[in-house]
Design an enzyme around this catalytic site. Structure first.
Site, PDB file in Angstrom:
ATOM      1  N   LYS A  11       5.002  -7.532   8.180  1.00 33.47           N
ATOM      2  CA  LYS A  11       4.324  -7.186   9.434  1.00 33.47           C
ATOM      3  C   LYS A  11       3.952  -8.437  10.249  1.00 33.47           C
ATOM      4  O   LYS A  11       4.038  -9.561   9.742  1.00 33.47           O
ATOM      5  CB  LYS A  11       3.105  -6.329   9.102  1.00 33.47           C
ATOM      6  CG  LYS A  11       3.475  -4.971   8.487  1.00 33.47           C
ATOM      7  CD  LYS A  11       2.235  -4.100   8.290  1.00 33.47           C
ATOM      8  CE  LYS A  11       2.605  -2.740   7.751  1.00 33.47           C
ATOM      9  NZ  LYS A  11       1.415  -1.851   7.621  1.00 33.47           N
ATOM     10  N   TYR A  51       5.982   5.093  13.661  1.00 32.76           N
ATOM     11  CA  TYR A  51       4.777   5.621  13.005  1.00 32.76           C
ATOM     12  C   TYR A  51       4.388   7.010  13.522  1.00 32.76           C
ATOM     13  O   TYR A  51       3.236   7.410  13.405  1.00 32.76           O
ATOM     14  CB  TYR A  51       3.611   4.646  13.177  1.00 32.76           C
ATOM     15  CG  TYR A  51       3.667   3.472  12.220  1.00 32.76           C
ATOM     16  CD1 TYR A  51       3.463   3.653  10.852  1.00 32.76           C
ATOM     17  CD2 TYR A  51       3.906   2.183  12.672  1.00 32.76           C
ATOM     18  CE1 TYR A  51       3.510   2.586   9.966  1.00 32.76           C
ATOM     19  CE2 TYR A  51       3.957   1.102  11.789  1.00 32.76           C
ATOM     20  CZ  TYR A  51       3.753   1.324  10.437  1.00 32.76           C
ATOM     21  OH  TYR A  51       3.788   0.269   9.550  1.00 32.76           O
ATOM     22  N   PHE A  59      -6.311   5.784  14.030  1.00 37.78           N
ATOM     23  CA  PHE A  59      -5.893   4.386  14.149  1.00 37.78           C
ATOM     24  C   PHE A  59      -4.519   4.220  14.799  1.00 37.78           C
ATOM     25  O   PHE A  59      -4.021   3.107  14.928  1.00 37.78           O
ATOM     26  CB  PHE A  59      -5.908   3.713  12.771  1.00 37.78           C
ATOM     27  CG  PHE A  59      -5.028   4.367  11.730  1.00 37.78           C
ATOM     28  CD1 PHE A  59      -3.651   4.143  11.702  1.00 37.78           C
ATOM     29  CD2 PHE A  59      -5.571   5.211  10.768  1.00 37.78           C
ATOM     30  CE1 PHE A  59      -2.841   4.733  10.745  1.00 37.78           C
ATOM     31  CE2 PHE A  59      -4.766   5.812   9.802  1.00 37.78           C
ATOM     32  CZ  PHE A  59      -3.393   5.574   9.796  1.00 37.78           C
ATOM     33  N   ARG A  87       5.994   0.135  -4.071  1.00 35.50           N
ATOM     34  CA  ARG A  87       4.589   0.442  -3.732  1.00 35.50           C
ATOM     35  C   ARG A  87       3.646  -0.253  -4.709  1.00 35.50           C
ATOM     36  O   ARG A  87       2.569  -0.706  -4.313  1.00 35.50           O
ATOM     37  CB  ARG A  87       4.341   1.961  -3.742  1.00 35.50           C
ATOM     38  CG  ARG A  87       5.120   2.756  -2.695  1.00 35.50           C
ATOM     39  CD  ARG A  87       4.607   2.633  -1.285  1.00 35.50           C
ATOM     40  NE  ARG A  87       3.235   3.007  -1.117  1.00 35.50           N
ATOM     41  CZ  ARG A  87       2.679   3.295   0.073  1.00 35.50           C
ATOM     42  NH1 ARG A  87       3.407   3.244   1.192  1.00 35.50           N
ATOM     43  NH2 ARG A  87       1.424   3.600   0.163  1.00 35.50           N
ATOM     44  N   THR A  93      -3.155   0.248   0.465  1.00 35.55           N
ATOM     45  CA  THR A  93      -3.183   0.056   1.914  1.00 35.55           C
ATOM     46  C   THR A  93      -4.293  -0.899   2.335  1.00 35.55           C
ATOM     47  O   THR A  93      -4.083  -1.803   3.144  1.00 35.55           O
ATOM     48  CB  THR A  93      -3.397   1.420   2.618  1.00 35.55           C
ATOM     49  OG1 THR A  93      -2.429   2.343   2.128  1.00 35.55           O
ATOM     50  CG2 THR A  93      -3.283   1.285   4.117  1.00 35.55           C
ATOM     51  N   ARG A 104      -0.249  -7.363  -0.961  1.00 31.13           N
ATOM     52  CA  ARG A 104      -1.363  -7.157  -0.028  1.00 31.13           C
ATOM     53  C   ARG A 104      -2.622  -7.885  -0.496  1.00 31.13           C
ATOM     54  O   ARG A 104      -3.368  -8.433   0.324  1.00 31.13           O
ATOM     55  CB  ARG A 104      -1.610  -5.660   0.178  1.00 31.13           C
ATOM     56  CG  ARG A 104      -0.574  -5.047   1.143  1.00 31.13           C
ATOM     57  CD  ARG A 104      -0.634  -3.550   1.164  1.00 31.13           C
ATOM     58  NE  ARG A 104       0.130  -2.977   2.282  1.00 31.13           N
ATOM     59  CZ  ARG A 104       0.437  -1.692   2.373  1.00 31.13           C
ATOM     60  NH1 ARG A 104       0.049  -0.841   1.430  1.00 31.13           N
ATOM     61  NH2 ARG A 104       1.133  -1.243   3.402  1.00 31.13           N
ATOM     62  N   ASN A 114      -2.047  -5.518   7.194  1.00 34.19           N
ATOM     63  CA  ASN A 114      -1.961  -5.577   5.731  1.00 34.19           C
ATOM     64  C   ASN A 114      -0.609  -6.110   5.230  1.00 34.19           C
ATOM     65  O   ASN A 114      -0.149  -5.736   4.157  1.00 34.19           O
ATOM     66  CB  ASN A 114      -2.324  -4.227   5.112  1.00 34.19           C
ATOM     67  CG  ASN A 114      -1.402  -3.117   5.559  1.00 34.19           C
ATOM     68  OD1 ASN A 114      -0.480  -3.339   6.343  1.00 34.19           O
ATOM     69  ND2 ASN A 114      -1.634  -1.917   5.055  1.00 34.19           N
ATOM     70  N   HIS A 117       4.919  -3.335   4.855  1.00 37.98           N
ATOM     71  CA  HIS A 117       5.136  -1.885   4.773  1.00 37.98           C
ATOM     72  C   HIS A 117       6.010  -1.570   3.565  1.00 37.98           C
ATOM     73  O   HIS A 117       6.882  -2.362   3.209  1.00 37.98           O
ATOM     74  CB  HIS A 117       5.863  -1.414   6.041  1.00 37.98           C
ATOM     75  CG  HIS A 117       6.350   0.005   5.978  1.00 37.98           C
ATOM     76  ND1 HIS A 117       5.528   1.081   6.241  1.00 37.98           N
ATOM     77  CD2 HIS A 117       7.562   0.530   5.646  1.00 37.98           C
ATOM     78  CE1 HIS A 117       6.232   2.200   6.083  1.00 37.98           C
ATOM     79  NE2 HIS A 117       7.459   1.890   5.723  1.00 37.98           N
ATOM     80  N   GLU A 128      13.722   5.415   7.597  1.00 35.08           N
ATOM     81  CA  GLU A 128      13.200   4.147   8.121  1.00 35.08           C
ATOM     82  C   GLU A 128      14.278   3.060   8.108  1.00 35.08           C
ATOM     83  O   GLU A 128      14.360   2.258   9.051  1.00 35.08           O
ATOM     84  CB  GLU A 128      11.978   3.728   7.298  1.00 35.08           C
ATOM     85  CG  GLU A 128      10.795   4.664   7.535  1.00 35.08           C
ATOM     86  CD  GLU A 128       9.643   4.483   6.560  1.00 35.08           C
ATOM     87  OE1 GLU A 128       8.643   5.217   6.695  1.00 35.08           O
ATOM     88  OE2 GLU A 128       9.720   3.619   5.663  1.00 35.08           O
TER      89      GLU A 128
HETATM   90  N1  UDP Z   1      -3.703   1.796   8.804  1.00 32.16           N
HETATM   91  C1  UDP Z   1      -4.808   1.446   9.557  1.00 32.16           C
HETATM   92  N2  UDP Z   1      -6.022   2.046   9.258  1.00 32.16           N
HETATM   93  C2  UDP Z   1      -6.163   2.964   8.256  1.00 32.16           C
HETATM   94  C3  UDP Z   1      -5.031   3.313   7.499  1.00 32.16           C
HETATM   95  C4  UDP Z   1      -3.819   2.714   7.792  1.00 32.16           C
HETATM   96  O1  UDP Z   1      -4.723   0.627  10.456  1.00 32.16           O
HETATM   97  O2  UDP Z   1      -7.274   3.463   8.049  1.00 32.16           O
HETATM   98  C5  UDP Z   1      -2.409   1.166   9.103  1.00 32.16           C
HETATM   99  C6  UDP Z   1      -1.970   0.141   8.043  1.00 32.16           C
HETATM  100  O3  UDP Z   1      -1.261  -0.922   8.699  1.00 32.16           O
HETATM  101  C7  UDP Z   1      -1.052   0.987   7.180  1.00 32.16           C
HETATM  102  C8  UDP Z   1      -0.360   1.861   8.232  1.00 32.16           C
HETATM  103  O4  UDP Z   1      -1.396   2.171   9.145  1.00 32.16           O
HETATM  104  O5  UDP Z   1      -0.161   0.193   6.423  1.00 32.16           O
HETATM  105  C9  UDP Z   1       0.251   3.146   7.719  1.00 32.16           C
HETATM  106  O6  UDP Z   1      -0.742   3.872   6.997  1.00 32.16           O
HETATM  107  P1  UDP Z   1      -0.404   4.559   5.606  1.00 32.16           P
HETATM  108  O7  UDP Z   1      -1.532   5.469   5.282  1.00 32.16           O
HETATM  109  O8  UDP Z   1       0.964   5.139   5.640  1.00 32.16           O
HETATM  110  O9  UDP Z   1      -0.471   3.323   4.574  1.00 32.16           O
HETATM  111  P2  UDP Z   1       0.695   2.587   3.757  1.00 32.16           P
HETATM  112  O10 UDP Z   1       1.709   3.626   3.383  1.00 32.16           O
HETATM  113  O11 UDP Z   1       1.256   1.509   4.678  1.00 32.16           O
HETATM  114  O12 UDP Z   1       0.007   1.986   2.559  1.00 32.16           O
HETATM  115 MG    MG Z   2       2.731   4.965   4.557  1.00 32.58          MG
END
Ligand code: UDP
Ligand code: MG
Length: 139
Positions: A11, A51, A59, A87, A93, A104, A114, A117, A128
């Site tokens: 990112k 997204y 958010f 993952r 996250t 992370r 973070n 992705h 994707e």
């Molecule tokens: N994100 C955020 N605030 C939140 C949760 C997620 O800004 O409370 C952002 C963060 O960059 C995250 C992305 O949105 O990686 C996608 O969210 P997701 O829940 O899919 O998390 P991920 O799969 O990336 O762990």
């Molecule tokens: Mg996700």
């Protein structure tokens, strides 16, 4: 059976901080093969499309602004059990909850910025990957 490909993006925060090389080294050392990779920058519209599943979440607007704020490295990765293992490698996250030693935990600045992705399913990994790469760009 679990598939053998996943999709990632380094990112804008991690790219701007000069951490892309260190992150790619961790990814390769964890046994992932890089199938496709490039450096690019999303427009807010493209970030919104990527997204789209999150568009009802609070958010979403900020996330699209952040994800289009600087260059990223999208990539397709290959390994047995790719989605789940990746993952685990990236961690939770919210970096405050990420296991020590995960990407992370080491590189993320906040729950939004973070660092990286990772796809959450084989189906989304395929969608994707196709968002960024043609079949002819995968080696
Ligand atoms: N994100 C955020 N605030 C939140 C949760 C997620 O800004 O409370 C952002 C963060 O960059 C995250 C992305 O949105 O990686 C996608 O969210 P997701 O829940 O899919 O998390 P991920 O799969 O990336 O762990
Ligand atoms: Mg996700």
């Amino acid at each position: 059976m679990a598939g053998n490909r996943t999709f990632t993006m380094i990112k804008p925060d991690a790219t701007a901080a000069g951490n892309a090389g260190a992150i790619l080294k961790m990814i390769e050392e964890a046994g992932f093969r890089i199938v496709a990779i490039k450096k690019t920058k999303l427009t807010p519209e493209l970030a919104g499309k990527f997204y789209e599943v999150h568009k009802e979440r609070g958010f979403y607007g900020e996330l699209c602004a952040y994800m289009s704020s600087g260059a990223i490295f999208p990539a397709i990765l290959e390994k047995d059990n790719a989605v789940e293992d990746f993952r685990k490698l990236i961690g939770a996250t919210n970096p405050a909850n990420a296991e020590p030693g995960t990407i992370r935990a080491l590189f993320a600045k906040s729950i939004e910025a973070n660092a990286i992705h990772g796809s959450d399913s084989d189906e989304n990994a395929a969608i994707e990957g196709a968002f960024f790469f043609a079949e002819t760009e995968r080696f």
